[in-house]
Scaffold this motif. Structure first.
Motif, mmCIF file in Angstrom:
data_model
loop_
_atom_site.group_PDB
_atom_site.id
_atom_site.type_symbol
_atom_site.label_atom_id
_atom_site.label_comp_id
_atom_site.label_asym_id
_atom_site.label_seq_id
_atom_site.Cartn_x
_atom_site.Cartn_y
_atom_site.Cartn_z
ATOM 1 N N SER A 132 0.834 -1.200 0.000
ATOM 2 C CA SER A 132 0.000 0.000 0.000
ATOM 3 C C SER A 132 0.867 1.248 0.000
ATOM 4 C CB SER A 132 -0.937 -0.004 1.212
ATOM 5 O OG SER A 132 -1.850 -1.081 1.142
ATOM 6 N N ALA A 133 1.976 1.181 0.758
ATOM 7 C CA ALA A 133 2.899 2.315 0.775
ATOM 8 C C ALA A 133 3.528 2.527 -0.592
ATOM 9 C CB ALA A 133 3.987 2.090 1.827
ATOM 10 N N ALA A 134 3.606 1.445 -1.387
ATOM 11 C CA ALA A 134 4.160 1.554 -2.731
ATOM 12 C C ALA A 134 3.119 2.001 -3.747
ATOM 13 C CB ALA A 134 4.751 0.215 -3.154
ATOM 14 N N GLY A 135 1.873 2.195 -3.290
ATOM 15 C CA GLY A 135 0.846 2.727 -4.180
ATOM 16 C C GLY A 135 -0.142 1.717 -4.686
ATOM 17 N N LEU A 136 -0.211 0.511 -4.113
ATOM 18 C CA LEU A 136 -1.152 -0.502 -4.566
ATOM 19 C C LEU A 136 -2.307 -0.610 -3.569
ATOM 20 C CD1 LEU A 136 -1.845 -2.784 -6.596
ATOM 21 C CD2 LEU A 136 -0.593 -4.349 -5.089
ATOM 22 N N GLU A 137 -3.493 -0.291 -4.013
ATOM 23 C CA GLU A 137 -4.684 -0.434 -3.171
ATOM 24 C C GLU A 137 -5.101 -1.903 -3.162
ATOM 25 O OE1 GLU A 137 -9.355 1.022 -3.040
ATOM 26 O OE2 GLU A 137 -7.944 1.983 -4.422
ATOM 27 N N THR A 138 -5.162 -2.470 -1.980
ATOM 28 C CA THR A 138 -5.407 -3.910 -1.849
ATOM 29 C C THR A 138 -6.639 -4.171 -1.000
ATOM 30 O OG1 THR A 138 -3.020 -4.316 -1.968
ATOM 31 C CG2 THR A 138 -4.403 -6.117 -1.167
ATOM 32 N N ASN A 139 -7.528 -4.996 -1.504
ATOM 33 C CA ASN A 139 -8.705 -5.457 -0.755
ATOM 34 C C ASN A 139 -8.606 -6.970 -0.602
ATOM 35 O OD1 ASN A 139 -9.896 -2.891 -0.597
ATOM 36 N ND2 ASN A 139 -10.833 -3.127 -2.635
ATOM 37 N N ILE A 140 -8.729 -7.426 0.637
ATOM 38 C CA ILE A 140 -8.671 -8.867 0.904
ATOM 39 C C ILE A 140 -9.995 -9.301 1.512
ATOM 40 C CG2 ILE A 140 -7.657 -10.651 2.369
ATOM 41 C CD1 ILE A 140 -5.003 -9.681 1.846
ATOM 42 N N SER A 141 -10.554 -10.358 0.968
ATOM 43 C CA SER A 141 -11.779 -10.936 1.518
ATOM 44 C C SER A 141 -11.545 -12.422 1.802
ATOM 45 C CB SER A 141 -12.945 -10.769 0.536
ATOM 46 O OG SER A 141 -12.667 -11.417 -0.698
ATOM 47 N N ILE A 142 -12.217 -12.915 2.831
ATOM 48 C CA ILE A 142 -12.061 -14.310 3.257
ATOM 49 C C ILE A 142 -13.408 -15.000 3.167
ATOM 50 C CG2 ILE A 142 -11.465 -15.836 5.176
ATOM 51 C CD1 ILE A 142 -9.525 -13.730 6.140
#
Length: 393
Positions: A279-289
């Motif tokens: 995220s700090a590198a600019g990648l928006e990440t969504n994780i679902s389980i």
């Protein structure tokens, strides 16, 4: 090992009983048909009982082989002394004498073995002289009969034991050679791992460390004002380089077989830290389980984490700043799916070979799993799906 020893011991016991039984049967039947005609009733039955006893003793412990040899020789002499004058000497315990000589040669060593041979030789000579069936002048016949009846069987016993010891020594030598080869291979692997670790440390670790230092210096050299895209990018570089160094040091410790106390390979419990880095590198990440989360075995946990890490890296390199990660826990498997927009489709073709995708395939195969990947939604998104079996490799 203990089971094999018990099986071998039981087999030897059964064979001893069989040999003793056949000797007893052969000697008693032979004496019954031949001795009844030449011995008085009392002597006949006494000798028959004696034959049964000394032949049954052939099944006794190996350490009693000398005693058994003496008993066989004594019975042979007694049969010659009890024989009425003028009659031919019947076979008394010839089979028992042969087996007793063999046992003495096979199981006894040194002085006890020689004494047992002398007992049997004396018994053999006694049966040919005390019964007055052989003229003492025919000493060649006496010697040859003794050699065939006692010495030959004794020598065969010695040979059998020596051969068994030689075979056992060859087997032990082969085991030692295999063990030495295994240790040599393990040492070679350890040496190669240490060499790889040194190269990683000398080349990659130094460069990654330098990247972090230069990024930090460049960020500090910027004007002190509101955060700019350049400052954000430099911060992301610093964060990523520190995470890479930490992961690299952990890997180097394991390559050296000297992990620091409490050190471990990262797993799914470290996903938050991994997401923070990307995220700090600019990648928006969504994780679902999906499904019921549960703790995975150590190696599987590491493999799933590494696959997620590779998916995030691919999305960062080839994507458009966004990725959706789904962890689906099944009854006997876990499936990881990543979907991200494709920023520059041509780079996917130009970046060949795809080392990251090969690594994902390899990790899935280690756990009887499989991987699939390719463009979806008309080629605007890239989807990677990896399934791992929880039933073991």
């Amino acid at each position: 090992m203990s089971v094999s020893l018990r099986d071998a011991s039981g087999s030897l016991t059964r064979q001893s009983l069989m040999v003793a039984g056949f000797c007893l049967l052969a000697d008693t039947l032979t004496f019954y048909y031949e001795g009844a005609r030449v011995y008085p009733a009392v002597s006949f039955w006494s000798l028959l009982v004696g034959i049964a006893l000394v032949d049954a003793a052939l099944a006794s412990s190996a350490r009693l082989s000398g005693v058994v040899a003496f008993a066989q020789a004594a019975l042979a002499v007694a049969s010659a002394l009890a024989l009425p004058g003028g009659g031919p000497l019947p076979d008394t315990n010839d089979a028992g004498m042969l087996i007793a000589a063999y046992r003495a040669g096979a199981w006894l060593n040194g002085r006890p073995a020689v004494l047992a041979l002398l007992y049997l030789a004396a018994g053999s000579i006694g049966t040919r002289t005390l019964g007055a069936t052989t003229d003492l002048t025919e000493w060649r016949t006496i010697v040859l009969g003794t050699v065939k009846g006692t010495l030959l069987a004794w020598l065969v016993g010695r040979y059998t034991t020596a051969r068994g010891a030689h075979i056992a020594e060859l087997e032990q030598r082969a085991v030692r050679e295999r063990e030495n080869a295994r240790h040599a291979l393990a040492d070679a692997i350890a040496g190669e791992r240490s060499a790889i670790a040194r190269d990683l440390h000398d080349v990659i670790a130094h460069h990654v460390s330098a990247i972090g230092v230069h990024a930090g210096a460049a960020r500090l050299g910027l004007p002190a004002k509101e955060a700019s895209p350049v400052s954000t990018a430099l911060t992301a570089v610093e964060t990523s380089s520190r995470a890479a160094l930490l992961d690299l040091r952990r890997l180097l410790d394991f390559l050296h077989d000297s992990p620091a106390e409490g050190a471990r390979q990262p797993g799914l419990s470290d996903l938050d830290e991994l997401i923070h880095v990307v995220s700090a590198a600019g990648l928006e990440t969504n994780i679902s389980i999906q499904g019921a989360p549960r703790k995975l075995d150590g190696s599987l946990d590491i493999a799933v984490y590494r696959v997620v890490q590779e998916m995030l890296t691919n999305a960062l390199r080839h994507g458009d700043g966004h990725v959706d990660i789904t962890l689906h826990y099944g009854t006997s498997s876990i499936t990881v799916t990543a979907v991200n927009p494709i920023a520059a489709p041509k780079r996917l073709v130009a970046d060949s070979p795809h080392r990251g995708l090969e690594g994902i395939n390899s990790r899935a195969g280690m756990f009887n799993g499989f991987a699939s990947y390719g463009p979806v939604h008309g080629g605007t998104d890239w989807k990677t799906t990896v399934t791992f079996s929880m039933d073991g490799t």
